[in-house]
Design a protein around this motif. Structure first.
Motif, short mmCIF file in Angstrom:
data_model
loop_
_atom_site.label_atom_id
_atom_site.label_comp_id
_atom_site.label_asym_id
_atom_site.label_seq_id
_atom_site.Cartn_x
_atom_site.Cartn_y
_atom_site.Cartn_z
N ASP A 271 43.55 65.26 -44.89
CA ASP A 271 42.10 65.35 -45.13
C ASP A 271 41.45 63.99 -45.32
O ASP A 271 40.24 63.86 -45.21
CB ASP A 271 41.83 66.22 -46.37
N THR A 272 42.27 62.98 -45.69
CA THR A 272 41.72 61.63 -45.79
C THR A 272 41.66 61.09 -44.36
O THR A 272 42.52 60.36 -43.91
CB THR A 272 42.62 60.73 -46.68
N GLU A 273 40.62 61.54 -43.66
CA GLU A 273 40.54 61.21 -42.24
C GLU A 273 40.18 59.76 -42.03
O GLU A 273 40.66 59.12 -41.13
CB GLU A 273 39.44 62.07 -41.62
N GLU A 274 39.28 59.27 -42.90
CA GLU A 274 38.79 57.90 -42.71
C GLU A 274 38.93 57.15 -44.03
O GLU A 274 38.52 57.64 -45.07
CB GLU A 274 37.32 57.91 -42.31
N ALA A 275 39.54 55.98 -43.97
CA ALA A 275 39.62 55.13 -45.17
C ALA A 275 40.03 53.74 -44.72
O ALA A 275 40.66 53.57 -43.67
CB ALA A 275 40.64 55.68 -46.15
N ASP A 276 39.63 52.75 -45.51
CA ASP A 276 40.09 51.38 -45.30
C ASP A 276 40.90 50.98 -46.52
O ASP A 276 40.41 51.09 -47.66
CB ASP A 276 38.90 50.43 -45.12
N ILE A 277 42.13 50.54 -46.30
CA ILE A 277 43.01 50.19 -47.42
C ILE A 277 43.54 48.77 -47.22
O ILE A 277 44.10 48.45 -46.15
CB ILE A 277 44.22 51.17 -47.50
N TYR A 278 43.35 47.93 -48.23
CA TYR A 278 44.01 46.62 -48.21
C TYR A 278 45.15 46.62 -49.22
O TYR A 278 45.04 47.19 -50.32
CB TYR A 278 43.02 45.50 -48.55
N LEU A 279 46.26 46.01 -48.81
CA LEU A 279 47.41 45.85 -49.70
C LEU A 279 47.43 44.40 -50.16
O LEU A 279 47.35 43.49 -49.33
CB LEU A 279 48.71 46.17 -48.95
N LEU A 280 47.50 44.19 -51.47
CA LEU A 280 47.53 42.82 -52.01
C LEU A 280 48.87 42.64 -52.71
O LEU A 280 49.16 43.31 -53.70
CB LEU A 280 46.35 42.65 -52.99
N ILE A 281 49.69 41.74 -52.16
CA ILE A 281 51.09 41.66 -52.58
C ILE A 281 51.38 40.34 -53.29
O ILE A 281 51.12 39.26 -52.74
CB ILE A 281 52.02 41.76 -51.33
N ASP A 282 51.93 40.46 -54.48
CA ASP A 282 52.33 39.29 -55.27
C ASP A 282 53.62 38.72 -54.65
O ASP A 282 54.67 39.36 -54.68
CB ASP A 282 52.57 39.77 -56.72
N GLY A 283 53.51 37.51 -54.08
CA GLY A 283 54.70 36.88 -53.46
C GLY A 283 55.17 35.68 -54.26
O GLY A 283 55.80 34.77 -53.71
N SER A 284 54.85 35.68 -55.57
CA SER A 284 55.18 34.50 -56.39
C SER A 284 56.68 34.36 -56.56
O SER A 284 57.46 35.27 -56.29
CB SER A 284 54.49 34.62 -57.75
N GLY A 285 57.07 33.18 -57.05
CA GLY A 285 58.49 32.80 -57.13
C GLY A 285 59.32 33.64 -58.07
O GLY A 285 60.55 33.67 -57.97
#
Length: 1181
Positions: A430-444
């Protein structure tokens, strides 16, 4: 069907050792002569007995035969010693064998037969050489009990063959028969064709020995008990033998309650202090008395607690296949740590590595154990897997709770988790339309394996959505000191490419500057919003494992101002206050102790994203049935009310939305309020607050019967609205629950059962019908954790065809003068509703439309409009023509719309549907029949929808069959049939398949327990699966084989091509009958996956085996299945009826690839899911 039954001969013949055992027998025929059978059917029975006497060698040293008929009493025709040869028997039949009539008491007849034929010495005949056999014919369910009388006969060495016809009860037949010697024919006429088989069956029964090869070989496991369980025990209990005795008593009681056998529960014992010692490995823990002996011989040891080292040891040396672990066979792996003090060494890393290998860890802390440490060791969520006890003496009282947790865990792994994930996937459609950004912590601070786990998690989250440019888009940013745009939101247009892109992200290293990264991602989200005209929901999923070095408040506020939903997921050192500031709302904050637990919260995060759309327009009638018995107590009664009120708060209450009613029960039933009483959340909450506790015994079955009336219009329920019952209980029912629950479910009511550990989980499963519909929790405090799952289950119940995926649909719309402006709008809304359910696109669903009155007029052709919005817009702007109703002319005209030139994909195998909507009789009705038939003959499915003045005879002429036309009295009635019409359209669409090539083999169960009519349904189901694939030598190859206790290859891969040819071959498969030996069949079918047998395994083509069975295998399946999977064959299993879920998981290796349905009619409901699974196998295997 006769060929089918004829093949019974071979099935039994093969299963019996021909060289040993007796040749002849004393056979007594006991035939039904009751009113149920009837005087007209009796001649068929007489003819059958005649044929049997003619076919058996009846002589002094061979067969002896006796005959009796029965109804309410037994009537002896002749004894075993009356006639020595065939002719006098046949003579007796001719002259004296007449119909009795009367009621049907099989139990009584069995007792009388026992006394009459099997109690006296057998006239000098040795029973070992001439075993006694009783053949019972029955035509209906017995009016008395058959089980006791059958047992008594079998105990006396009598072998019973039961044959049912007409309305015979499968349960009766099975209860009577020796082993699998029970047969069910449809009509009494079938007896004459069955007689040659019967001769062979009697011969086989003569040789049959209890416990011989064809009987059950594999032990049945009691309840959910297929698991490898290892107890890890801190045995340095200083100074108190009494405490050690408490520990041993706890272990003894637990182990005594477990079903310990080679194929069921295996138990390992490991003791530790300074050193770790394996007392009993999993391969040795298969005998209960031996395990109990080892517990007895445990002794305390001095030393400190090195729990980390002990966990490492069990990972390497105990949970290994060489030492008896069955992890490669899909068996649950469970460790139970019992300790009374803090560990001297680090436990975190050791525990993570053990959990990463798929082991679930329960921890029990006593006295001075460290809760913090145990939370880091245990699986997620801690409240489910950590138990803290004050003293060793508390172990005894904790035992029942521990056993329930253990069994609950096995059920969760085997049956619940995969099904709830499936419900979630279906809700996310049912979630036909959506914009999703993934923000990933790549710290040491993140280790390489941890970073990999983050990527897997994000990839799985994205994989739950329909990724496409006009649907759900996903972009990704990685950050540490600075940020890096990994890929923008419009870069990838399908799931496969997106998954690869996430996999290719490389960790950057550095500090954690979350604030700056949020600011950067906000700009990207603003850009994405503009691209889609600010009409699409935007989400940001941030995953971090540390405290941010810069401020996050300001960017977090700006995100909220922009209406962007932020999901903040923290691991390890992440700061929970910061996470709350980022998300802005507690329910979108998630925290786990370690990266391996991310998989455990995946569904929660996805659910939060999907729930809004899934629940947007939900309509439901929900009745709460609340246990108000004495065991609940005022405090828990209050918690139960809070739980109900929270569910009310999460529902849109209203006459056109969700209605809620409440009944409470104990030994009496009390209506609190019916469905249409209250119209607002606050009114319902107030009414729940007013409920008074009853406080007597628990009569749940009676309450289920009582509550059924509340789903009727008289009590405020609405027609064509989904109906739910939510049962909340803490006790065991004192009456029968199954029958009233089945009656409710047959009325289409979906039942969720919520029980705390005082209740009986088996009863709850009987009530709800499926384990995933049961929420079984330790105490009332945990109820809050199941609210969202329950709400989603109501918004998006399973089994529904959610999306029209690949289809060509043409609307033919009556636009004549009899339809006014408002009515025309209702028709347009009806069509727009169908368009909204479709994935509109050039390669997905194409719509065409024409309207007609005196003449037809095309609105748009199938190839014209490429998006949902365009189709909806043209339909919305359409106006009625006015004039007369020439429906046949319109249908004839529509024919040209189904051509390649006009955008139809009929030539490509895409299903074609025409939906005609009319409100009047046709002026050219005489031409309707021929015109519609021409369209149907072309392969077009015609659905006819008639309103008010439409003529049902004309509708039937157009649709061609009753199930394809719909009639309503008024335009308003269109809403009521919408779900039926949309289901029809949806089910005819093809699945959008991502895979080009696959080698697919069907392995079909042809055993006795499958009625020939059900075998036919199984074949029809497989033929329908074939229709969804492009079957050719270069694309999809299909093979088939059948098994009982014998194996029969039907046709190997690539022998036949084309959907029609394969379907024809499947339809011609004849059932082989016999016992159920799946293990042997899996070994045999392995040959199909060889290059010389048509497999393309060496070219990397996905290899898929689909196993269908209706019973439990009588041989061992796990080893054979594991070998096939190791060769690269992806196995899916479908269980029909009373199957063993645990065994099905051992066939597939994972619960995700197993499906179960209640009966053969339900198979069609899971067709799309199976096709979708096969379509994704290439990526997963």
């Amino acid at each position: 069907m006769w060929l089918i039954l004829f093949l019974i001969i071979t099935c039994f013949h093969v299963s019996v050792n021909q060289d040993s055992g007796p040749e002849y027998a004393d056979v007594v025929f006991l035939v039904d002569s009751s009113d149920h059978l009837g005087v007209k059917a009796f001649p068929f029975v007489k003819f059958f007995i005649n044929k049997m006497i003619n076919s058996l060698p009846i002589e002094a040293n061979k067969y002896r035969v006796a005959l009796a008929q029965y109804s309410d009493m037994l009537h002896n025709e002749f004894n075993l010693s009356t006639f020595r040869s065939r002719n006098p028997m046949l003579n007796h039949l001719k002259k004296n064998f007449g119909f009795l009539g009367g009621s049907l008491r099989i139990g009584n007849a069995l007792r009388e037969a026992h006394r009459t034929y099997f109690s006296a010495p057998s006239d000098g005949r040795d029973r070992k050489l001439f075993p006694p056999i009783l053949v019972v014919l029955a035509s209906a369910e017995s009016e008395d009990d058959v089980e006791e009388a059958s047992k008594a006969l079998r105990k006396d060495g009598v072998k019973i063959i039961s044959v049912g016809m007409q309305k015979a009860s499968e349960k009766n037949l099975k209860a009577m028969a020796t082993s699998q010697f029970h047969f069910n024919l449809r009509t009494v006429r079938d007896l004459s064709m069955f007689s040659p088989n019967m001769t062979q069956i009697i011969k086989d029964a003569t040789k049959y020995r209890e416990g011989a090869v064809n009987d059950r070989l594999v032990e049945v496991c009691q309840g959910p008990s297929v698991a490898d369980v290892v107890f890890l025990l801190d045995v340095s209990i200083n100074g108190s033998q009494e405490n050690f005795d408490y520990l041993k008593a706890f272990l003894e009681e637990s182990v005594s309650a477990l079903d310990i056998k080679e194929n069921c529960m295996r138990v390992g014992l490991v003791a530790y202090s300074n050193e770790t010692k394996v007392i009993s490995s999993l391969s040795r823990g298969v005998n209960k008395s031996e395990v109990l002996q080892r517990i007895q011989s445990l002794s305390p040891r001095a030393g400190q607690a090195y729990t980390g080292a002990a966990i490492r040891k069990i990972r390497k040396e105990v949970f290994s296949a060489q030492k008896g672990s069955r992890k490669n066979q899909g068996v649950s792996q469970i460790a139970v740590l019992v300790t009374h003090r803090a560990s001297e060494d680090n436990v975190t890393k050791a525990a993570v590595n053990l959990r990463r290998e798929g082991v679930t860890i329960f921890t029990m802390g006593i006295e001075g154990a460290s809760r913090t440490q145990l939370q880091k060791v245990a699986s997620h969520p801690a409240e489910q897997y950590v138990s803290m006890l004050s003293n060793f003496s508390d172990l005894a009282a904790h035992n029942q709770t521990f056993l329930k947790k253990l069994r609950n865990q096995i059920t969760h792994t085997v049956s619940v988790l995969s099904e709830r994930t499936e419900t979630l996937k279906s809700a996310c459609v049912d979630t036909e339309e959506a914009d999703i950004y993934l923000l990933i912590d790549g710290s040491g601070s993140t280790q390489a394996t941890d970073f990999q786990e983050m990527k897997t998690f994000l990839s799985e989250v994205a994989g739950m959505f329909n990724i496409a440019p006009h649907k759900v888009r996903v972009g990704a940013v990685q950050y540490a000191d600075t940020w890096d745009l990994e890929f923008e939101i419009n870069k990838y247009s399908n799931k496969h490419d997106l998954g690869k892109a996430i996999e290719n992200i490389r960790q950057m290293g550095g500090n954690t500057n979350t604030g700056a990264a949020l600011n950067f991602t906000l700009k990207l989200l603003q850009k994405a919003k503009k691209q889609r005209g600010n009409k699409v929901p935007c989400h940001l999923v941030i995953l971090t494992n540390g405290m941010s070095k810069d401020s996050i408040l300001e960017p977090a506020n700006r995100l909220r101002e922009e209406n962007i939903r932020v999901y903040a997921i923290g691991v390890k050192e992440a700061n929970q206050t910061q996470l709350r500031e980022i998300a802005g709302e507690e329910k979108r904050v998630y925290y786990v102790h370690d990266f391996d637990a991310l998989k455990d919260i995946r569904n929660q995060v996805v659910q939060e994203i999907c729930a809004e759309e899934a629940c947007k327009d939900v309509k439901a009638d929900i009745m709460f049935l609340v246990d108000s018995s004495g065991s609940i107590g005022p405090e828990n009664f209050q918690k139960m009310k809070i739980f109900m009120k929270n569910l009310v708060t999460k529902s849109q209450i209203g006459a056109d939305r969700v209605q809620i009613g409440v009944v409470q029960f104990s030994d009496i039933n009390k209506e609190e309020f019916q469905l249409n009483r209250y119209r607002t959340q606050s009114d319902i909450s107030n009414a729940i607050d007013q409920m008074a506790h009853i406080g007597e015994t628990t009569l749940t079955g009676g309450a289920l019967t009582f509550v059924s009336q509340y789903f009727s219009p008289a009590k405020g329920a609405r027609p064509n609205v989904r109906k739910f019952l939510i049962l909340i209980t803490d006790g065991e029912a004192q009456d029968i629950v199954k029958d009233p629950a089945v009656a409710l479910r047959q009325e289409g009511i979906i039942i969720y059962s919520v029980g705390v550990f005082g209740s009986n989980v088996t009863q709850l499963e009987e009530i709800s019908g499926r384990p995933e519909m049961v929420f079984y929790v330790e105490n009332f405090d945990i109820l809050q954790h199941i609210e969202d799952d329950l709400v989603l289950g109501i918004c998006s119940p399973r089994e529904e065809c959610k999306r029209i995926e690949i289809l060509d649909v043409v609307f033919v719309i009556d636009s004549s003068g009899s339809i006014d402006y408002d009515e025309y709008n209702i028709m347009k809304d009806f069509m727009i509703g169908l368009v909204k359910k479709a994935d509109v696109g050039k390669n997905q669903v194409r719509f065409g439309a024409l309207k007609y009155a005196d003449d037809p007029e095309v609105l748009f052709y199938l190839g014209d409009l490429g998006t949902k919005l365009e189709v909806i817009s043209v339909l919305q702007n359409d106006q009625p023509l006015g004039g007369n109703t020439y429906t046949a002319e319109a249908l004839a005209f529509s024919d040209h719309m189904f051509t390649e030139a006009r955008g139809s994909r009929l030539h490509k195998g895409v299903p074609q549907v025409l939906i005609v909507i009319t409100d009047g009789e046709s002026h050219d009705a005489d031409k309707l029949n021929a015109t519609a038939k021409a369209l149907r003959d072309k392969g077009i499915l015609v659905l006819a929808v008639g309103i008010a003045g439409a003529n049902p005879v004309e509708l039937l002429a157009m649709a061609g069959s009753r199930d394809k036309y719909y009639f309503v009295e008024t335009f308003g009635g269109l809403k009521g049939i919408f779900s039926d019409v949309s289901a029809s359209v949806c089910n005819s669409s093809k699945v959008d398949c991502e895979i080009e090539k696959v080698d697919l083999v069907f392995l079909m169960d042809g055993s006795n327990s499958i009625h020939p009519s059900d075998f036919k349904k199984m074949k029809e189901f497989l033929a329908s699966i074939v229709q969804d694939f492009d079957v050719s030598l270069n694309r999809v190859r299909i093979g088939a084989a059948q098994f009982s206790h014998t194996y029969r290859p039907e046709f190997p891969l690539g022998t036949f091509t084309g959907e029609k040819e394969i379907s024809f071959q499947i339809e011609n498969i004849q059932q082989i009958f016999g016992y159920t030996h799946i293990g042997a069949a899996l070994r045999e079918v392995g040959h199909y996956f060889r290059p010389d047998m048509g497999s393309r395994i060496n070219a990397g083509t996905p290899q898929v085996l689909l196993v269908l069975t209706d019973g439990q295998s009588q041989d061992e399946v796990a080893q054979a299945a594991e070998e096939l999977r190791r060769k690269g064959v992806d196995i899916y299993s479908v269980g029909i009826g009373d199957v063993d879920d645990q065994q099905l998981v051992q066939i597939t290796g994972t619960a995700q690839k197993k499906l179960t349905v209640h009966n053969f009619d339900e198979l069609r409901k899971v067709k799309k899911r199976i096709v979708r699974n096969i379509c994704t196998s290439g990526g997963e295997s």
